[in-house]
Design an enzyme around this catalytic site. Sequence first.
Site, PDB file in Angstrom:
ATOM      1  N   ARG A  74     -46.801 -33.040 -53.896  1.00  0.00           N
ATOM      2  CA  ARG A  74     -46.271 -33.850 -55.237  1.00  0.00           C
ATOM      3  C   ARG A  74     -45.805 -33.756 -56.474  1.00  0.00           C
ATOM      4  NH1 ARG A  74     -47.995 -39.226 -53.520  1.00  0.00           N
ATOM      5  NH2 ARG A  74     -47.587 -39.611 -51.327  1.00  0.00           N
TER       6      ARG A  74
ATOM      7  N   ARG B 229     -45.693 -38.957 -60.155  1.00  0.00           N
ATOM      8  CA  ARG B 229     -45.940 -39.715 -61.693  1.00  0.00           C
ATOM      9  C   ARG B 229     -46.684 -38.548 -62.836  1.00  0.00           C
ATOM     10  NH1 ARG B 229     -48.893 -44.281 -58.135  1.00  0.00           N
ATOM     11  NH2 ARG B 229     -49.506 -41.868 -57.449  1.00  0.00           N
TER      12      ARG B 229
ATOM     13  N   ARG C 208     -37.485 -42.451 -62.224  1.00  0.00           N
ATOM     14  CA  ARG C 208     -38.185 -44.335 -61.509  1.00  0.00           C
ATOM     15  C   ARG C 208     -37.854 -45.450 -62.240  1.00  0.00           C
ATOM     16  NH1 ARG C 208     -44.488 -45.581 -60.026  1.00  0.00           N
ATOM     17  NH2 ARG C 208     -43.908 -45.820 -62.204  1.00  0.00           N
TER      18      ARG C 208
ATOM     19  N   ASP D 262     -39.858 -39.531 -48.154  1.00  0.00           N
ATOM     20  CA  ASP D 262     -41.515 -40.151 -48.563  1.00  0.00           C
ATOM     21  C   ASP D 262     -41.301 -40.123 -46.599  1.00  0.00           C
ATOM     22  OD1 ASP D 262     -44.223 -41.394 -49.805  1.00  0.00           O
ATOM     23  OD2 ASP D 262     -43.873 -42.531 -47.218  1.00  0.00           O
TER      24      ASP D 262
ATOM     25  N   TYR E 261     -50.284 -45.981 -39.776  1.00  0.00           N
ATOM     26  CA  TYR E 261     -49.549 -46.586 -40.603  1.00  0.00           C
ATOM     27  C   TYR E 261     -48.446 -47.560 -39.794  1.00  0.00           C
ATOM     28  CZ  TYR E 261     -50.414 -43.899 -45.421  1.00  0.00           C
ATOM     29  OH  TYR E 261     -50.566 -42.989 -46.533  1.00  0.00           O
TER      30      TYR E 261
HETATM   31  O1  CP3 Z   1     -44.222 -33.178 -52.494  1.00  0.00           O
HETATM   32  C1  CP3 Z   1     -43.454 -33.768 -53.616  1.00  0.00           C
HETATM   33  O2  CP3 Z   1     -43.149 -33.993 -54.276  1.00  0.00           O
HETATM   34  C2  CP3 Z   1     -42.413 -34.443 -52.100  1.00  0.00           C
HETATM   35  C3  CP3 Z   1     -42.007 -35.867 -52.356  1.00  0.00           C
HETATM   36  C4  CP3 Z   1     -43.334 -37.098 -51.306  1.00  0.00           C
HETATM   37  C5  CP3 Z   1     -43.398 -37.449 -51.514  1.00  0.00           C
HETATM   38  N1  CP3 Z   1     -44.496 -38.810 -50.961  1.00  0.00           N
HETATM   39  C6  CP3 Z   1     -43.201 -39.021 -52.844  1.00  0.00           C
HETATM   40  C7  CP3 Z   1     -44.126 -39.914 -53.310  1.00  0.00           C
HETATM   41  C8  CP3 Z   1     -43.825 -35.890 -49.897  1.00  0.00           C
HETATM   42  C9  CP3 Z   1     -43.643 -34.668 -49.698  1.00  0.00           C
HETATM   43  C10 CP3 Z   1     -44.835 -37.360 -49.627  1.00  0.00           C
HETATM   44  C11 CP3 Z   1     -45.684 -37.679 -48.767  1.00  0.00           C
HETATM   45  C12 CP3 Z   1     -46.258 -38.508 -47.886  1.00  0.00           C
HETATM   46  N2  CP3 Z   1     -45.973 -39.480 -48.311  1.00  0.00           N
HETATM   47  C13 CP3 Z   1     -48.165 -38.625 -47.397  1.00  0.00           C
HETATM   48  C14 CP3 Z   1     -48.635 -36.970 -46.915  1.00  0.00           C
HETATM   49  C15 CP3 Z   1     -48.979 -36.444 -47.991  1.00  0.00           C
HETATM   50  C16 CP3 Z   1     -49.884 -36.978 -48.625  1.00  0.00           C
HETATM   51  O3  CP3 Z   1     -49.911 -37.632 -49.445  1.00  0.00           O
HETATM   52  O4  CP3 Z   1     -51.227 -36.926 -47.890  1.00  0.00           O
HETATM   53  C17 CP3 Z   1     -48.114 -39.695 -47.415  1.00  0.00           C
HETATM   54  C18 CP3 Z   1     -49.468 -40.383 -46.772  1.00  0.00           C
HETATM   55  C19 CP3 Z   1     -47.103 -40.298 -47.702  1.00  0.00           C
HETATM   56  C20 CP3 Z   1     -47.846 -42.175 -48.426  1.00  0.00           C
HETATM   57  C21 CP3 Z   1     -47.385 -42.337 -49.087  1.00  0.00           C
HETATM   58  N3  CP3 Z   1     -46.662 -42.275 -50.043  1.00  0.00           N
HETATM   59  C22 CP3 Z   1     -48.261 -43.036 -49.568  1.00  0.00           C
HETATM   60  C23 CP3 Z   1     -49.944 -42.926 -49.322  1.00  0.00           C
HETATM   61  C24 CP3 Z   1     -48.258 -43.422 -51.154  1.00  0.00           C
HETATM   62  C25 CP3 Z   1     -48.790 -44.234 -52.423  1.00  0.00           C
HETATM   63  C26 CP3 Z   1     -49.330 -43.096 -53.535  1.00  0.00           C
HETATM   64  C27 CP3 Z   1     -50.097 -43.550 -54.812  1.00  0.00           C
HETATM   65  O5  CP3 Z   1     -50.525 -42.811 -55.271  1.00  0.00           O
HETATM   66  O6  CP3 Z   1     -49.393 -44.194 -54.797  1.00  0.00           O
HETATM   67  C28 CP3 Z   1     -46.802 -43.502 -50.783  1.00  0.00           C
HETATM   68  C29 CP3 Z   1     -45.979 -43.004 -52.454  1.00  0.00           C
HETATM   69  C30 CP3 Z   1     -45.204 -42.402 -52.923  1.00  0.00           C
HETATM   70  N4  CP3 Z   1     -44.488 -40.965 -52.504  1.00  0.00           N
HETATM   71  C31 CP3 Z   1     -45.051 -41.580 -54.465  1.00  0.00           C
HETATM   72  C32 CP3 Z   1     -44.321 -40.365 -54.640  1.00  0.00           C
HETATM   73  C33 CP3 Z   1     -44.124 -39.867 -55.645  1.00  0.00           C
HETATM   74  C34 CP3 Z   1     -45.491 -42.601 -55.295  1.00  0.00           C
HETATM   75  C35 CP3 Z   1     -44.603 -43.519 -55.638  1.00  0.00           C
HETATM   76  C36 CP3 Z   1     -44.404 -43.364 -56.984  1.00  0.00           C
HETATM   77  O7  CP3 Z   1     -43.421 -43.123 -57.837  1.00  0.00           O
HETATM   78  O8  CP3 Z   1     -44.788 -44.927 -57.621  1.00  0.00           O
END
Ligand code: CP3
Length: 367
Positions: free
Chosen positions: A40, A44, A53, A90, A167
């Site tokens: 990540r 954010r 964003r 994602d 999911y």
């Molecule tokens: O690592 C990186 O920088 C690449 C981008 C990336 C994102 N999601 C961006 C993201 C990667 C590799 C993911 C993978 C992902 N997404 C996983 C596996 C990794 C992990 O965290 O275990 C999972 C379970 C998801 C599903 C997902 N997407 C969730 C649970 C959420 C909400 C998280 C939160 O903190 O609210 C997301 C959204 C998401 N994916 C964000 C980002 C930067 C936050 C969205 C925002 O900008 O509001």
Amino acid sequence: MKSTEPLTDENQGVSQSNNDRLLRALLRQPVDRTPVWVMRQAGRYLPEYRATRKQAGDFLTLCKTPELACKVTLQPVERFELDAAILFSDILTIPDAMGLGLTINEGEGPRFARPVRSRRDIDALKIPDPEGELRYVMDAVRLIRAELGGRVPLIGFAGSPWTLASYMVEGQGSREFTITKTMLYNDSGTMERLLEIVTASVIDYLNAQITAGVQVVMLFDTWGGLLSTRAYDRFSLTPMRRIIDSLIRNIDDTRIPIVLFTKGGGQWLEQIADSGCDAIGLDWTVDIGAARRRVGDRVALQGNLDPAVLHASPDRIRDEVKAVLDGFGHGTGHVFNLGHGIQPSVNPEHLGALVQAVRELSVSYHE
Ligand code: CP3
């Protein structure tokens, strides 16, 4: 040292990047210091990410606009001296492309309007065309590779079939995933059918990412750790093994390393090491030295600083970085990372301190 040394005879055949530390460490070839990136890293905690964003309107539009996805992918690489970029996207792009109606709201996490709950729902699912519904991802990969110009390698990724299925059935994130586990135990055949469709989708999706230009692939098995040992093998590791067996492993004589990350999978490192992956992602609960002894020279290890350490002072961060480097010990086969994603409330300067500490302190483990 700036990471722009030219390709030499010795490192030819492992990458088309000027900085190939990540690829070399994942393949357990000698490196001058331990490569570092963080899960990540585009997210954010970075004010420039929040600004982009906002410009996009919301997170999914950001993912679906290749120019903006490219821009945020590069933000952390430009701010810190990281050894890799990771595609901004994602894991839920696949079920979104299947028509499940994904929304991701800040603070709420992902939600599907149409979760899959029955055999009939599952039989209606179609494997997405990576250059069709998911073309925006491949366009982002092509654009990012062009914009990176070989500065650092690009990591592509997908969710594990089990994590995606969790999911898709639950319809949202959960602590217990009760609906999903009920299907697993009451109707294993239906769960396996769902996993088959998702596995085929992930294979097509990752092979398309590789063809479009990603140089490493990572499987995020975020919820594998919720399973019993028996269920992990059958419902999570077996589909991942099938993916590993079906991925393009070389492009122009260049090996594409595969990293498998099961959060909470510390008990199963031997089985994971035998899956055919090149490296195992470790969460922070695992002792990295013990992990290295258990997997031997079969695979590289990626991880595993507790993400919460980034809330501490730069001096404490440096100590904890040292402890992880020390835990792994001397020699190649380690990629420094956090044990899970960087948290949104982290001060970006603290990640700078982490990267600096890895760059300085890791050299002596490679002399
Ligand atoms: O690592 C990186 O920088 C690449 C981008 C990336 C994102 N999601 C961006 C993201 C990667 C590799 C993911 C993978 C992902 N997404 C996983 C596996 C990794 C992990 O965290 O275990 C999972 C379970 C998801 C599903 C997902 N997407 C969730 C649970 C959420 C909400 C998280 C939160 O903190 O609210 C997301 C959204 C998401 N994916 C964000 C980002 C930067 C936050 C969205 C925002 O900008 O509001």
